[in-house]
Design an enzyme around this catalytic site. Sequence first.
Site, PDB file in Angstrom:
ATOM      1  CG  ASN A   9      -1.744   1.221   1.383  1.00  0.00           C
ATOM      2  OD1 ASN A   9      -1.785   2.062   0.478  1.00  0.00           O
ATOM      3  ND2 ASN A   9      -2.412   1.358   2.520  1.00  0.00           N
ATOM      4  CD1 TRP A  10       3.225   0.958  -2.853  1.00  0.00           C
ATOM      5  CD2 TRP A  10       3.287   2.089  -4.794  1.00  0.00           C
ATOM      6  NE1 TRP A  10       3.835   0.164  -3.789  1.00  0.00           N
ATOM      7  CE2 TRP A  10       3.893   0.824  -4.984  1.00  0.00           C
ATOM      8  CE3 TRP A  10       3.204   2.972  -5.874  1.00  0.00           C
ATOM      9  CZ2 TRP A  10       4.415   0.426  -6.218  1.00  0.00           C
ATOM     10  CZ3 TRP A  10       3.724   2.573  -7.092  1.00  0.00           C
ATOM     11  CH2 TRP A  10       4.328   1.316  -7.264  1.00  0.00           C
ATOM     12  CE  LYS A  11      -0.197   3.167   4.803  1.00  0.00           C
ATOM     13  NZ  LYS A  11      -0.102   3.239   6.251  1.00  0.00           N
ATOM     14  CG  HIS A  94      -5.864   1.690   5.187  1.00  0.00           C
ATOM     15  ND1 HIS A  94      -5.420   2.651   6.072  1.00  0.00           N
ATOM     16  CD2 HIS A  94      -4.829   0.825   5.007  1.00  0.00           C
ATOM     17  CE1 HIS A  94      -4.158   2.369   6.405  1.00  0.00           C
ATOM     18  NE2 HIS A  94      -3.772   1.271   5.764  1.00  0.00           N
ATOM     19  CD  GLU A  96      -3.089   5.327   6.754  1.00  0.00           C
ATOM     20  OE1 GLU A  96      -3.056   5.384   5.515  1.00  0.00           O
ATOM     21  OE2 GLU A  96      -2.195   4.792   7.436  1.00  0.00           O
ATOM     22  CD  GLU A 166      -3.222  -2.467   7.326  1.00  0.00           C
ATOM     23  OE1 GLU A 166      -2.054  -2.549   6.948  1.00  0.00           O
ATOM     24  OE2 GLU A 166      -4.003  -1.581   6.924  1.00  0.00           O
ATOM     25  N   GLY A 172       2.833   2.467  10.800  1.00  0.00           N
ATOM     26  CA  GLY A 172       3.778   3.575  10.640  1.00  0.00           C
ATOM     27  C   GLY A 172       4.466   3.982  11.918  1.00  0.00           C
ATOM     28  CB  SER A 211       5.567  -1.576  12.170  1.00  0.00           C
ATOM     29  OG  SER A 211       5.180  -0.222  12.391  1.00  0.00           O
ATOM     30  N   GLY A 232       3.081  -1.025   4.309  1.00  0.00           N
ATOM     31  CA  GLY A 232       3.065   0.401   3.991  1.00  0.00           C
ATOM     32  C   GLY A 232       4.467   0.893   3.679  1.00  0.00           C
ATOM     33  N   GLY A 233       5.137   1.444   4.696  1.00  0.00           N
ATOM     34  CA  GLY A 233       6.446   2.062   4.502  1.00  0.00           C
ATOM     35  C   GLY A 233       7.443   1.190   3.742  1.00  0.00           C
TER      36      GLY A 233
HETATM   37  P1  13P Z   1       3.238   0.468   7.693  1.00  0.00           P
HETATM   38  O1  13P Z   1       3.791  -0.816   7.094  1.00  0.00           O
HETATM   39  O2  13P Z   1       3.930   1.691   7.188  1.00  0.00           O
HETATM   40  O3  13P Z   1       3.138   0.389   9.170  1.00  0.00           O
HETATM   41  O4  13P Z   1       1.722   0.611   7.129  1.00  0.00           O
HETATM   42  C1  13P Z   1       0.861  -0.459   7.216  1.00  0.00           C
HETATM   43  C2  13P Z   1      -0.376  -0.126   6.448  1.00  0.00           C
HETATM   44  O5  13P Z   1      -1.152   0.721   6.838  1.00  0.00           O
HETATM   45  C3  13P Z   1      -0.620  -0.850   5.196  1.00  0.00           C
HETATM   46  O6  13P Z   1      -1.907  -0.624   4.729  1.00  0.00           O
END
Ligand code: 13P
Length: 249
Positions: A9-11, A94, A96, A166, A172, A211, A232-233
């Site tokens: 997920n590149w956000k 998600h 977010e 999640e 993050g 993470s 994510g990251g």
């Molecule tokens: P991180 O891997 O950056 O913690 O993000 C997880 C995430 O929200 C994937 O959708």
Amino acid sequence: MRRKWVGGNWKLNGSRAMASALAGAIVDADIGSTVDVALFPPFPYLREVCAACAGSRIVVGGQDSSQHEAGAFTGEVSAAMLRDVGCATVLAGHSERRQFHQESNELVAAKVAQALAHGLTPVLCVGETLEQHEAGATAAVVGNQLAAVMERCGIAAFGHIVIAYEPVWAIGTGRCATPQQAQDVHALLRSQLARDDATIAGSTRIVYGGSVKPGNAAELFAEADIDGGLIGGAALQATDFVSICAAAG
Ligand code: 13P
């Protein structure tokens, strides 16, 4: 045996050039033979990423989609549009989106239903906030998030849905859930599905996000009910993402 699934997920990150390069590097690593891999770039870069992934085993998805079919909904992207540009999957609910866009369990369920109606594989995200975690409300929160989709879509739909657990406090933050913490919640989610249909519950992929890094992926994926990860990251670096996929394969 459930085949593992890893999503990137590149956000809200990247550029057109970065999207092409990152997707290209992941495709070149040829990782899709033992694990299902999906990339979720920002909408404007779907075209580049679909082009890079064409002919590979890697599928592409949207980070969100509308519950509506079409019409006067400025700013929305429909499930049909995602299919039209080559997506096979889409994230739904998600944290977010739930947190910053006030998406309710019912709205997320409507989005999942709409995605299914257009042949996309919804990735249903569930997870509790730090406050809820500390209050001991994890089981109730994720249980309600899952129940809303079970009610709206029915248990058979879970033959076509990936669930991503999640925990918001792990996203993050560098504070990954322990394998045991994640496993406990995954087992709970699976038993909730099993109350309606044990066979479907046994085949539904439940992946962990929050993470996940190359250094902790293998121990998470070794748990009985952790069927991969939503990253994510670490999905923004081809080498990290590829090594996480390798840990799943
Ligand atoms: P991180 O891997 O950056 O913690 O993000 C997880 C995430 O929200 C994937 O959708």
